[in-house]
Scaffold this active site. Structure first.
Site, PDB file in Angstrom:
ATOM      1  N   ARG A 194       0.838  -1.231   0.025  1.00  0.00           N
ATOM      2  CA  ARG A 194       0.083  -0.017   0.081  1.00  0.00           C
ATOM      3  C   ARG A 194       0.938   1.275  -0.045  1.00  0.00           C
ATOM      4  NH1 ARG A 194      -5.379   1.500   1.304  1.00  0.00           N
ATOM      5  NH2 ARG A 194      -5.664   3.374   2.517  1.00  0.00           N
ATOM      6  N   ARG A 209      -3.358  10.613   2.410  1.00  0.00           N
ATOM      7  CA  ARG A 209      -3.458  11.335   3.652  1.00  0.00           C
ATOM      8  C   ARG A 209      -2.712  12.270   3.968  1.00  0.00           C
ATOM      9  NH1 ARG A 209      -6.718   8.264   2.377  1.00  0.00           N
ATOM     10  NH2 ARG A 209      -8.233   6.689   3.546  1.00  0.00           N
ATOM     11  N   ARG A 269      -5.492  13.404  -5.012  1.00  0.00           N
ATOM     12  CA  ARG A 269      -6.178  14.019  -6.275  1.00  0.00           C
ATOM     13  C   ARG A 269      -6.647  15.384  -5.595  1.00  0.00           C
ATOM     14  NH1 ARG A 269      -9.108   9.866  -3.908  1.00  0.00           N
ATOM     15  NH2 ARG A 269     -10.888  10.193  -2.928  1.00  0.00           N
ATOM     16  N   GLU A 307     -13.343   4.206  -6.824  1.00  0.00           N
ATOM     17  CA  GLU A 307     -12.931   3.083  -6.194  1.00  0.00           C
ATOM     18  C   GLU A 307     -13.839   1.938  -6.596  1.00  0.00           C
ATOM     19  OE1 GLU A 307     -11.067   1.903  -3.072  1.00  0.00           O
ATOM     20  OE2 GLU A 307     -11.481   3.830  -2.557  1.00  0.00           O
TER      21      GLU A 307
END
Length: 315
Positions: free
Chosen positions: A60, A68, A165, A175
């Site tokens: 990830r 974030r 984004r 998603e």
């Protein structure tokens, strides 16, 4: 009226923001080699791999979640510090596609993600007053009908996402699930590919002078994140109940089962209004202490929009 189009429109398609969400990784790599499918007249469309180190490791992230860290503190940190790889990468992305919040920022970014939850092809909206993006989502939903294409609104007074984004004037989250991490499924990839195609088609139609009258869409507005039950050592002691598993976007009412302990005890939902859970049992959210998010259904209306390119050429 949309004032977006007074110059050549700049659009980016991000893949690999999370390096183990492979639909976007495969699509972006393909489009970097052969981009005919995503090119449209009157705009520049740039496919871009956002976290190449995480993609290479099929994880990830390397140090922290790239999706974030697009907040002023991280974007403003001096590179002299020993800063995490993703914070450094965020600054590079902000430099190329931003600066965030400025006139020079890219007009539109599609950020491609996968989820292990049963969310189908979901569109993520960041701003409930973004008429351009709401109109685009309305167009995409109609193009995909009768297939369900839910819209998740992540605007919230205290839950701040600071997404990759968000450097664009108009951020679009895509998603698609369910798909395991580190796996690429043809059906999931195809669903994502269609969403991007219809989004680009919408922008091209607007550019060519098509007007879009006012429209209304149903969205699921995020209310709160719900954690797993835990013991005093902060360990998870109950799992998602089988009746809740895979029921993303389905109504949840008072007394419905949420969790099941390994002793067989059922923990029920306590709430006086119907909510619609999503991101149910998302693999990546165990570390974020999130079993699912609660949403409510609301309607959003966008004003009439048209391109200003025509105005300029005729004035």
């Amino acid at each position: 009226i949309c004032s977006l189009f007074n110059k050549r429109l700049r659009v980016a398609i991000f893949g690999g923001t999370h390096g183990n969400e492979l639909s976007g990784v495969f699509l972006v790599k393909h489009w970097q080699e052969n981009g005919a499918e995503i090119q449209r007249t009157g705009m520049e469309v740039k496919p871009f791999l956002t976290n190449p180190r995480a993609v290479k490791k099929c994880t990830r992230y390397i140090d922290c979640d790239l999706n974030r860290v697009f907040d002023p503190d991280n974007l403003g940190r001096t590179v002299m510090e020993d800063i995490p790889y993703e914070v450094r990468r965020a600054q590079e992305i902000n430099h190329i596609f931003g600066p965030k919040g400025s006139d020079d920022a890219y007009d539109l970014i599609f950020d491609l993600h996968n989820t292990t939850s049963n969310m189908g092809g979901t569109l993520i909206l960041e701003n409930s007053r973004d008429d351009f993006t709401i109109q685009m989502f309305h167009y995409i939903k109609n193009a995909l009908a009768p297939e369900h294409c839910p819209v998740l609104l992540i605007e919230h007074p205290s839950l701040k996402y600071a997404t990759t984004r968000s450097v664009a004037k108009h951020p679009v989250g895509v998603e698609v699930g369910p798909q395991p991490q580190g796996v690429v499924r043809a059906d999931t990839l195809d669903k994502m590919r269609k969403i991007v195609k219809h989004g680009l088609d919408f922008v091209q139609l607007l550019n060519e002078g098509k007007e879009f009258p006012p429209c209304t869409i149903e969205v699921f507005k995020i209310m709160e994140k719900v954690d797993y039950p835990r013991n005093k050592n902060d360990e998870v002691i109950a799992i998602i109940h089988p009746k809740l598993q895979d029921q993303d976007w389905q109504p949840l009412n008072n007394g419905d089962p949420l969790f099941l302990t390994l002793d067989g005890e059922v923990i029920e939902y306590k709430g006086n209004c119907t909510v619609y859970p999503t991101f149910i049992n998302e693999a990546a959210y165990y570390e974020k202490k999130q079993a699912f998010v609660k949403t409510v259904k609301i309607k959003l209306t966008a004003k009439h929009i048209r391109s200003l390119v025509l105005d300029q050429s005729t004035s």
